[in-house]
Design a protein around this motif. Structure first.
Motif, PDB file in Angstrom:
ATOM      1  N   ARG A   9       1.028  -0.930   0.040  1.00  0.00           N
ATOM      2  CA  ARG A   9       0.275  -0.319  -0.130  1.00  0.00           C
ATOM      3  C   ARG A   9       0.864   1.467   0.176  1.00  0.00           C
ATOM      4  NH1 ARG A   9      -3.128  -2.825   3.025  1.00  0.00           N
ATOM      5  NH2 ARG A   9      -2.000  -2.441   5.456  1.00  0.00           N
ATOM      6  N   ARG A  10       2.046   0.906   0.526  1.00  0.00           N
ATOM      7  CA  ARG A  10       3.182   2.188   0.729  1.00  0.00           C
ATOM      8  C   ARG A  10       3.389   2.961  -0.594  1.00  0.00           C
ATOM      9  NH1 ARG A  10       8.353   2.493   4.446  1.00  0.00           N
ATOM     10  NH2 ARG A  10       8.945   4.893   3.554  1.00  0.00           N
ATOM     11  N   ILE A  11       4.152   1.880  -0.864  1.00  0.00           N
ATOM     12  CA  ILE A  11       4.634   1.890  -2.621  1.00  0.00           C
ATOM     13  C   ILE A  11       3.329   2.148  -3.691  1.00  0.00           C
ATOM     14  CG2 ILE A  11       5.241   0.443  -4.530  1.00  0.00           C
ATOM     15  CD1 ILE A  11       6.930  -1.017  -2.255  1.00  0.00           C
ATOM     16  N   GLU A  12       2.456   1.950  -3.299  1.00  0.00           N
ATOM     17  CA  GLU A  12       1.197   2.340  -4.182  1.00  0.00           C
ATOM     18  C   GLU A  12       0.735   3.086  -4.723  1.00  0.00           C
ATOM     19  OE1 GLU A  12      -1.392   1.975  -7.689  1.00  0.00           O
ATOM     20  OE2 GLU A  12       0.145   0.004  -6.715  1.00  0.00           O
ATOM     21  N   SER A  13       0.881   3.626  -3.285  1.00  0.00           N
ATOM     22  CA  SER A  13       0.069   5.457  -2.899  1.00  0.00           C
ATOM     23  C   SER A  13       1.008   6.306  -2.914  1.00  0.00           C
ATOM     24  CB  SER A  13      -0.089   5.609  -1.125  1.00  0.00           C
ATOM     25  OG  SER A  13       1.063   5.405  -0.440  1.00  0.00           O
ATOM     26  N   SER A  14       2.508   5.800  -3.084  1.00  0.00           N
ATOM     27  CA  SER A  14       3.587   6.977  -3.198  1.00  0.00           C
ATOM     28  C   SER A  14       4.116   7.325  -4.708  1.00  0.00           C
ATOM     29  CB  SER A  14       4.104   6.084  -2.423  1.00  0.00           C
ATOM     30  OG  SER A  14       5.108   5.004  -2.937  1.00  0.00           O
ATOM     31  N   ARG A  21       5.077   3.092 -15.706  1.00  0.00           N
ATOM     32  CA  ARG A  21       5.597   1.413 -15.051  1.00  0.00           C
ATOM     33  C   ARG A  21       6.047   0.244 -16.045  1.00  0.00           C
ATOM     34  NH1 ARG A  21       0.711   0.938 -10.125  1.00  0.00           N
ATOM     35  NH2 ARG A  21       0.276   3.193  -9.085  1.00  0.00           N
ATOM     36  N   GLU A  22       5.204   0.503 -17.254  1.00  0.00           N
ATOM     37  CA  GLU A  22       5.841  -0.275 -18.265  1.00  0.00           C
ATOM     38  C   GLU A  22       7.045  -0.158 -18.404  1.00  0.00           C
ATOM     39  OE1 GLU A  22       4.555   3.389 -20.968  1.00  0.00           O
ATOM     40  OE2 GLU A  22       4.517   2.067 -18.185  1.00  0.00           O
ATOM     41  N   VAL A  23       7.681   1.573 -18.286  1.00  0.00           N
ATOM     42  CA  VAL A  23       9.515   1.253 -18.018  1.00  0.00           C
ATOM     43  C   VAL A  23      10.395   0.465 -17.405  1.00  0.00           C
ATOM     44  CG1 VAL A  23      11.342   2.740 -17.983  1.00  0.00           C
ATOM     45  CG2 VAL A  23       9.225   3.458 -19.255  1.00  0.00           C
ATOM     46  N   ASP A  24       9.508   0.968 -16.030  1.00  0.00           N
ATOM     47  CA  ASP A  24       9.958  -0.043 -15.022  1.00  0.00           C
ATOM     48  C   ASP A  24      10.145  -1.808 -15.120  1.00  0.00           C
ATOM     49  OD1 ASP A  24      11.523   2.048 -12.969  1.00  0.00           O
ATOM     50  OD2 ASP A  24       9.093   2.392 -13.525  1.00  0.00           O
ATOM     51  N   GLY A  25       8.591  -2.149 -15.749  1.00  0.00           N
ATOM     52  CA  GLY A  25       8.327  -3.490 -15.738  1.00  0.00           C
ATOM     53  C   GLY A  25       9.568  -4.071 -16.926  1.00  0.00           C
ATOM     54  N   ARG A 282       1.796  -1.828 -19.282  1.00  0.00           N
ATOM     55  CA  ARG A 282       1.151  -0.735 -18.635  1.00  0.00           C
ATOM     56  C   ARG A 282       0.007  -1.253 -17.545  1.00  0.00           C
ATOM     57  NH1 ARG A 282       1.521   2.895 -21.709  1.00  0.00           N
ATOM     58  NH2 ARG A 282      -0.504   2.912 -22.031  1.00  0.00           N
ATOM     59  N   ARG A 283      -1.065  -1.901 -17.814  1.00  0.00           N
ATOM     60  CA  ARG A 283      -2.464  -1.778 -17.736  1.00  0.00           C
ATOM     61  C   ARG A 283      -2.083  -2.525 -16.318  1.00  0.00           C
ATOM     62  NH1 ARG A 283      -3.982  -1.117 -23.266  1.00  0.00           N
ATOM     63  NH2 ARG A 283      -3.799  -2.945 -23.408  1.00  0.00           N
ATOM     64  N   ALA A 284      -1.329  -3.591 -16.829  1.00  0.00           N
ATOM     65  CA  ALA A 284      -1.292  -4.611 -15.739  1.00  0.00           C
ATOM     66  C   ALA A 284      -0.453  -4.422 -14.392  1.00  0.00           C
ATOM     67  CB  ALA A 284      -0.782  -6.085 -16.344  1.00  0.00           C
ATOM     68  N   LEU A 285       0.105  -3.559 -14.658  1.00  0.00           N
ATOM     69  CA  LEU A 285       1.023  -2.926 -13.091  1.00  0.00           C
ATOM     70  C   LEU A 285       0.273  -2.237 -12.667  1.00  0.00           C
ATOM     71  CD1 LEU A 285       4.706  -2.476 -14.659  1.00  0.00           C
ATOM     72  CD2 LEU A 285       3.602  -5.122 -13.028  1.00  0.00           C
ATOM     73  N   SER A 286      -0.507  -1.482 -13.326  1.00  0.00           N
ATOM     74  CA  SER A 286      -1.758  -1.059 -12.683  1.00  0.00           C
ATOM     75  C   SER A 286      -2.495  -1.088 -11.807  1.00  0.00           C
ATOM     76  CB  SER A 286      -2.742   0.863 -13.690  1.00  0.00           C
ATOM     77  OG  SER A 286      -0.620   1.336 -14.646  1.00  0.00           O
ATOM     78  N   ARG A 287      -3.135  -2.636 -11.958  1.00  0.00           N
ATOM     79  CA  ARG A 287      -4.120  -3.418 -11.935  1.00  0.00           C
ATOM     80  C   ARG A 287      -3.610  -4.024 -10.339  1.00  0.00           C
ATOM     81  NH1 ARG A 287      -7.039  -5.374 -17.740  1.00  0.00           N
ATOM     82  NH2 ARG A 287      -8.205  -2.621 -18.248  1.00  0.00           N
ATOM     83  N   HIS A 288      -2.471  -4.472 -10.546  1.00  0.00           N
ATOM     84  CA  HIS A 288      -2.254  -5.274  -9.521  1.00  0.00           C
ATOM     85  C   HIS A 288      -0.931  -4.344  -8.715  1.00  0.00           C
ATOM     86  CE1 HIS A 288      -4.103  -8.528 -11.997  1.00  0.00           C
ATOM     87  NE2 HIS A 288      -3.873  -8.181 -12.972  1.00  0.00           N
ATOM     88  N   PRO A 289      -1.483  -4.220  -7.688  1.00  0.00           N
ATOM     89  CA  PRO A 289      -0.605  -3.680  -6.597  1.00  0.00           C
ATOM     90  C   PRO A 289       0.773  -4.125  -6.103  1.00  0.00           C
ATOM     91  CG  PRO A 289      -2.677  -2.795  -6.058  1.00  0.00           C
ATOM     92  CD  PRO A 289      -2.475  -4.096  -7.011  1.00  0.00           C
ATOM     93  N   ARG A 290      -0.019  -5.433  -5.776  1.00  0.00           N
ATOM     94  CA  ARG A 290       1.522  -6.351  -5.279  1.00  0.00           C
ATOM     95  C   ARG A 290       2.425  -6.501  -6.598  1.00  0.00           C
ATOM     96  NH1 ARG A 290       0.601  -9.688  -0.815  1.00  0.00           N
ATOM     97  NH2 ARG A 290      -0.872  -9.605  -0.035  1.00  0.00           N
ATOM     98  N   THR A 291       2.562  -6.697  -8.051  1.00  0.00           N
ATOM     99  CA  THR A 291       3.596  -7.074  -9.108  1.00  0.00           C
ATOM    100  C   THR A 291       3.698  -5.875  -8.948  1.00  0.00           C
ATOM    101  OG1 THR A 291       1.909  -8.780 -10.143  1.00  0.00           O
ATOM    102  CG2 THR A 291       3.450  -7.733 -11.065  1.00  0.00           C
TER     103      THR A 291
END
Length: 377
Positions: A9-14, A21-25, A282-291
């Protein structure tokens, strides 16, 4: 200890809304792909009088196509060029920008060198010199990659100015070098020009991706994938290039050390695939906070993971050798069961790497906490 859910939650909120996100992925895929690839194709065992290294690819050549999944370095250089170009454009002056990025790369390198210099000095009284050479070569082998990456990073303003000519000039250089080496039977030392030129191809493509030609570059995903794959296949089939995209002991030619035209074509195919999957990723990483949390943590300490992964493998392997060798660990990698067993050891290697990460990631993080994903680029 922080609860995993709270950390997620902390990572997602920050994470800023505009975070790509796709670049980081893509960078996380590249780093983890290299790590697991090295763990699978590198065998260390006790020889007659010292530790030796070998590769299952030397004994099982039919598995060479598997290396097409285990050598994603072009992705890292693509992302590296993209991130460096964007940050350099935002920087007021070149020198402070370059200093910050070199310090970011240099801190984890310094930690590795200090620890292993002391370790080698201590082990010298108890371990054969040839064994120390084997160990030192493995633990220091990731440095070539970091040094090339640092060199290209320092050249980012020049690559930006080259624009669309950058990839063309780099490919042309690789072509000339390969013709000199193989067609004209020139000196092998000429090939080392490709260490910079070969990786400049995906890096300069990443720089273009970050600039005013972004939309045009993104439309090249399909053509790059198809053309790169076809050229690579043609060079392997008709040009005599090795099938393996990593070095194989005993082979006269390596596609990786130094990079060949086949490796460059293969890397362009990877870049094309990356451009094609960027939106769904990008969509997958936005929908799955744990990933996304895992991806963010890998990006915060990508160099630490990369620099210490061989040390983690050696730590576990040393226990296997001490026990007389176990399937897939501390034994000669000459049969298919070795590969199957080695895959089973991946989680143990990962656990050892996690311990090393816990100790050394602060050298790269520079005081940032694991919840701060804003500066992971």
């Amino acid at each position: 200890m922080r609860e995993p859910g709270a950390l997620v939650r902390r990572i997602e909120s920050s994470t800023p809304v505009e975070r790509e996100r796709e670049v980081d992925g893509l960078r996380a895929i590249a780093i983890l792909g290299v790590v697991f690839g090295h763990w699978i194709v590198t065998g260390v065992y006790a020889g007659v009088d010292h530790w030796q290294t070998d590769s299952p690819l030397r004994h099982l050549p039919d598995f060479a196509p598997v290396t097409w999944l285990l050598q994603p370095l072009a992705l890292f250089f693509l992302v590296g060029g993209y991130v460096a170009a964007r940050s350099q454009v935002r920087a007021d002056r070149y020198r402070p920008w370059a200093r910050r990025r070199m310090i970011r790369l240099g801190r984890p390198i310094a930690a590795l060198l200090v620890v292993w210099t002391v370790s080698m000095a201590v082990l010298a009284d108890f371990v054969a010199g040839d064994t120390l050479y084997t160990v030192g070569k493995l633990v220091l082998s990731p440095l070539w990659f970091v040094l090339v990456y640092a060199g290209l990073t320092a050249l980012t303003p020049l690559v930006v100015r080259l624009g669309r000519a950058g990839p063309v000039l780099a490919i042309g250089t690789v072509l000339v070098v390969d013709l000199t080496r193989f067609a004209a039977d020139g000196p092998a030392v000429v090939g080392w020009v490709n260490v910079l030129a070969g990786w400049l191809v995906p890096y300069s493509l990443g720089v273009l991706w970050a600039g005013p030609h972004r939309a045009r570059v993104e439309r090249l995903g399909g053509p790059l994938l198809v053309a790169g794959a076809l050229v690579c296949a043609g060079l392997i089939r008709y040009g005599g290039y090795p099938v393996s995209m990593v070095g194989v002991p005993g082979e006269a030619i390596s596609n990786l050390n130094p990079p060949t035209l086949a490796a460059v074509a293969f890397g362009l195919a990877q870049c094309g695939l990356a451009l094609l999957v960027r939106a769904p990723l990008r969509r997958a990483l936005s929908r799955h906070p744990r990933t996304w949390a895992v991806v963010a943590l890998v990006n915060l300490s990508a160099m630490t993971v990369f620099l210490w992964h061989q040390s983690a493998m050696l730590a576990v392997t040393s226990l296997g050798i001490a026990l007389g060798g176990l399937p897939g660990l501390g034994t000669v990698p000459d049969e298919l069961p070795w590969i199957v067993a080695r895959i089973g050891w991946m989680s143990v290697f990962a656990g050892a790497l996690l311990v090393l990460w816990a100790v050394f990631h602060r050298w790269e993080a520079g005081g940032r906490g694991p919840g701060d994903s804003r500066r992971s680029s």
